[in-house]
Design a protein around this motif. Structure first.
Motif, PDB file in Angstrom:
ATOM      1  N   TYR A  82       0.826  -1.205   0.000  1.00 20.84           N
ATOM      2  CA  TYR A  82       0.000   0.000   0.000  1.00 20.84           C
ATOM      3  C   TYR A  82       0.862   1.258   0.000  1.00 20.84           C
ATOM      4  O   TYR A  82       0.355   2.347  -0.181  1.00 20.84           O
ATOM      5  N   LYS A  83       2.156   1.101   0.243  1.00 25.60           N
ATOM      6  CA  LYS A  83       3.056   2.245   0.251  1.00 25.60           C
ATOM      7  C   LYS A  83       4.209   1.991  -0.702  1.00 25.60           C
ATOM      8  O   LYS A  83       4.667   0.859  -0.843  1.00 25.60           O
ATOM      9  N   SER A  84       4.651   3.060  -1.357  1.00 26.12           N
ATOM     10  CA  SER A  84       5.851   2.956  -2.176  1.00 26.12           C
ATOM     11  C   SER A  84       7.064   2.880  -1.271  1.00 26.12           C
ATOM     12  O   SER A  84       7.097   3.488  -0.205  1.00 26.12           O
ATOM     13  N   PHE A  85       8.065   2.142  -1.720  1.00 29.23           N
ATOM     14  CA  PHE A  85       9.285   2.012  -0.926  1.00 29.23           C
ATOM     15  C   PHE A  85      10.002   3.357  -0.856  1.00 29.23           C
ATOM     16  O   PHE A  85      10.008   4.130  -1.808  1.00 29.23           O
ATOM     17  N   ASN A  86      10.616   3.626   0.250  1.00 32.29           N
ATOM     18  CA  ASN A  86      11.271   4.903   0.493  1.00 32.29           C
ATOM     19  C   ASN A  86      12.528   4.608   1.303  1.00 32.29           C
ATOM     20  O   ASN A  86      12.450   3.949   2.331  1.00 32.29           O
ATOM     21  N   ILE A  94       3.982   8.673  -0.470  1.00 36.22           N
ATOM     22  CA  ILE A  94       4.388   7.268  -0.591  1.00 36.22           C
ATOM     23  C   ILE A  94       3.197   6.351  -0.826  1.00 36.22           C
ATOM     24  O   ILE A  94       3.215   5.179  -0.470  1.00 36.22           O
ATOM     25  N   ASP A  95       2.149   6.885  -1.450  1.00 37.11           N
ATOM     26  CA  ASP A  95       0.966   6.062  -1.666  1.00 37.11           C
ATOM     27  C   ASP A  95       0.798   5.639  -3.121  1.00 37.11           C
ATOM     28  O   ASP A  95      -0.257   5.180  -3.517  1.00 37.11           O
ATOM     29  N   ALA A  96       1.866   5.780  -3.926  1.00 39.50           N
ATOM     30  CA  ALA A  96       1.767   5.420  -5.338  1.00 39.50           C
ATOM     31  C   ALA A  96       1.476   3.933  -5.519  1.00 39.50           C
ATOM     32  O   ALA A  96       0.792   3.537  -6.464  1.00 39.50           O
ATOM     33  N   ALA A  97       1.985   3.100  -4.624  1.00 41.94           N
ATOM     34  CA  ALA A  97       1.759   1.657  -4.747  1.00 41.94           C
ATOM     35  C   ALA A  97       0.276   1.327  -4.566  1.00 41.94           C
ATOM     36  O   ALA A  97      -0.283   0.506  -5.302  1.00 41.94           O
TER      37      ALA A  97
END
Length: 206
Positions: free
Chosen positions: A30-34, A66-69
């Motif tokens: 649900y969150k893009s890796f950072n 970070i919500d692109a995923a």
């Protein structure tokens, strides 16, 4: 009192589509890796982000972005609900409180209730938790639902978990380069499961 996760509960909470009773559970980050997740502030100070290649710069996005995923999963879900019209859903849609049923048990039960389940792993996805949940689902359901499960990962994603899953559970593994290709892979998988149910190769789920 804990919530009983059933096919009826899922269909009641995700709305009507052409094939209401064909449930397609989408799992993914649900969150893009950072890189803020894994690097200390001191380590980040030594890196000139502007000098990094584009894909690596994306790994330093702000925590607020970070919500692109999850947005990717939502677009894929919408595409599948439109064409071929299967009842694609995310765990978030069912809105079962984790105080009633823990997240891993929820994932196992959603997959058990579903005609098809896909683990979607994009390159920029924050995949740690997904890998753990996917392993739990495979451990619980690989014998009874193995043919209804697929891993679809972006070409750049490499994972010991994916490699071991293909060996340990004989899991079907697909790759994709673009979002359109990802959607096509999942549409074909759904069509295959639907056809096998109609032919009697797989049990029809009530």
């Amino acid at each position: 009192m804990s919530t009983a996760i059933t096919r009826d509960l899922i269909t009641d909470r995700v709305g009507a589509v052409t094939y209401d009773r064909f449930l397609f559970y989408l799992m993914g980050p649900y969150k893009s890796f950072n890189l803020n997740y894994v690097l200390s502030e001191e380590e980040r100070r030594d890196i000139e982000v502007a000098d990094l290649p584009g894909p690596l710069r994306k790994l330093f996005r702000n925590r607020e972005d970070i919500d692109a995923a999850q947005a990717l999963l939502r677009r894929v879900q919408g595409a599948l609900r439109s064409d071929p019209g299967v009842n694609a859903f995310l765990a978030l849609d069912i809105d079962v409180d984790t105080d009633d049923v823990d997240a891993v048990t929820q994932s196992i039960e959603y997959a058990r209730c579903s005609n098809a389940t896909a683990f979607v792993l994009p390159f920029l996805g924050h995949n740690f938790g997904v890998g753990e949940e996917a392993g739990s689902v495979l451990e619980a359901l690989s014998e009874s639902h193995g043919e209804r499960l697929v891993f679809v990962h972006e070409d750049d994603v490499t994972s010991a978990m994916i490699r071991s899953a293909s060996v340990r559970w004989d899991l079907r593994i697909e790759t994709y380069e673009t979002e359109a290709e990802l959607v096509d892979r999942l549409r074909l998988f759904a069509a295959e499961i639907m056809h096998r149910e109609r032919r009697g190769d797989l049990d029809r789920l009530g």
